[in-house]
Design a protein around this motif. Sequence first.
Motif, PDB file in Angstrom:
ATOM      1  N   ALA A  87     -82.119  13.652  19.700  1.00  0.00           N
ATOM      2  CA  ALA A  87     -82.010  14.316  20.995  1.00  0.00           C
ATOM      3  C   ALA A  87     -80.569  14.753  21.225  1.00  0.00           C
ATOM      4  CB  ALA A  87     -82.454  13.378  22.107  1.00  0.00           C
ATOM      5  N   LEU A  88     -80.415  15.980  21.709  1.00  0.00           N
ATOM      6  CA  LEU A  88     -79.103  16.528  22.043  1.00  0.00           C
ATOM      7  C   LEU A  88     -79.051  16.825  23.533  1.00  0.00           C
ATOM      8  CD1 LEU A  88     -78.770  19.117  19.122  1.00  0.00           C
ATOM      9  CD2 LEU A  88     -77.870  16.769  19.191  1.00  0.00           C
ATOM     10  N   SER A  89     -77.964  16.432  24.181  1.00  0.00           N
ATOM     11  CA  SER A  89     -77.806  16.684  25.612  1.00  0.00           C
ATOM     12  C   SER A  89     -77.224  18.071  25.829  1.00  0.00           C
ATOM     13  CB  SER A  89     -76.888  15.636  26.243  1.00  0.00           C
ATOM     14  OG  SER A  89     -77.490  14.366  26.200  1.00  0.00           O
ATOM     15  N   PHE A 120     -87.662  20.785  19.990  1.00  0.00           N
ATOM     16  CA  PHE A 120     -88.436  20.419  21.178  1.00  0.00           C
ATOM     17  C   PHE A 120     -87.567  20.618  22.418  1.00  0.00           C
ATOM     18  CE2 PHE A 120     -90.629  18.270  17.828  1.00  0.00           C
ATOM     19  CZ  PHE A 120     -91.935  18.091  18.249  1.00  0.00           C
ATOM     20  N   ILE A 121     -88.225  20.935  23.539  1.00  0.00           N
ATOM     21  CA  ILE A 121     -87.538  21.073  24.814  1.00  0.00           C
ATOM     22  C   ILE A 121     -88.028  19.984  25.770  1.00  0.00           C
ATOM     23  CG2 ILE A 121     -86.992  22.582  26.757  1.00  0.00           C
ATOM     24  CD1 ILE A 121     -85.995  23.626  24.040  1.00  0.00           C
ATOM     25  N   ALA A 122     -87.081  19.272  26.370  1.00  0.00           N
ATOM     26  CA  ALA A 122     -87.385  18.249  27.369  1.00  0.00           C
ATOM     27  C   ALA A 122     -86.515  18.533  28.590  1.00  0.00           C
ATOM     28  CB  ALA A 122     -87.121  16.858  26.807  1.00  0.00           C
ATOM     29  N   GLN A 128     -87.121   8.491  17.340  1.00  0.00           N
ATOM     30  CA  GLN A 128     -86.323   9.473  18.091  1.00  0.00           C
ATOM     31  C   GLN A 128     -85.045   8.796  18.560  1.00  0.00           C
ATOM     32  OE1 GLN A 128     -88.350  11.836  21.127  1.00  0.00           O
ATOM     33  NE2 GLN A 128     -86.599  11.578  22.481  1.00  0.00           N
ATOM     34  N   LEU A 129     -83.916   9.321  18.130  1.00  0.00           N
ATOM     35  CA  LEU A 129     -82.617   8.761  18.474  1.00  0.00           C
ATOM     36  C   LEU A 129     -82.056   9.522  19.664  1.00  0.00           C
ATOM     37  CD1 LEU A 129     -81.260   8.341  14.838  1.00  0.00           C
ATOM     38  CD2 LEU A 129     -82.318   6.602  16.303  1.00  0.00           C
ATOM     39  N   HIS A 130     -81.837   8.806  20.767  1.00  0.00           N
ATOM     40  CA  HIS A 130     -81.523   9.465  22.031  1.00  0.00           C
ATOM     41  C   HIS A 130     -80.170   9.036  22.575  1.00  0.00           C
ATOM     42  CE1 HIS A 130     -82.745  11.837  25.495  1.00  0.00           C
ATOM     43  NE2 HIS A 130     -83.943  11.997  24.966  1.00  0.00           N
ATOM     44  N   GLY A 131     -79.299   8.579  21.686  1.00  0.00           N
ATOM     45  CA  GLY A 131     -77.974   8.162  22.127  1.00  0.00           C
ATOM     46  C   GLY A 131     -76.883   9.049  21.568  1.00  0.00           C
TER      47      GLY A 131
END
Length: 226
Positions: free
Chosen positions: A112-114, A177-179, A87-90
């Motif tokens: 991951a998208l902000s 997905f929702i976080a 999972q790439l979160h940057g």
Amino acid sequence: MADTRIKICGLQDVEVLKSMKSLPLDYIGLIFAPSRRRVSAETAARLTAELQDWESGAVPDAVGVFVNPELAELAAVLETVPLKVVQLHGEESPQRCSEVRQAFPRVQVWKALSVAGHGGNGAGSIQALLESYAGTVDALLLDTYDPQGSGGTGRTFDWEQIPLYQQAAADYALPLFIAGGLHPDNVNELVAGYAPYGVDVSSGVETGGSKDIMKMTAFVERVKQS
């Protein structure tokens, strides 16, 4: 929506993971980026070893969370830890995601998208954003925008934006997905109202900075009951 996938992220302790083996989880998240929940590859290997005798349903997949990693860093972790997902979160671009996917074809790549606060992005910009990642990743995850870091804020974003992202994700067959700020007392509302493909929780199932089995159990039960 009983089929909503569940990911509990930020696991660090083998004994805590052992206490979770009766929970019907789909994914556990291990953080390799700078964070108070960061784990070493050696600790992550011990944690993933505990997954093999899961008591409730299928064995959860191990997801490794990274922020702007070099390929060498990913290779070193994957040599030790049998991750199923990176999972790439940057700020990883679609091109970078594609490079990771090509370099490590045996794992899925999630991005991951902000999501900004109220007002957010328009449908056109969301469509263009998701189109840019189509074909470069296996799934997307929405998290609350954090100007100081890469998620883990414990805050929700404006859920009214979710349908715009869901429509665009469906157009490109991307699981979404929702976080961001989820916990046992609000996840039922999220799942009942938006039927997301998956939900991702970390701080919302902690007490005093440590995973709380009662909160994790309540979280899972409320997702399944929605």
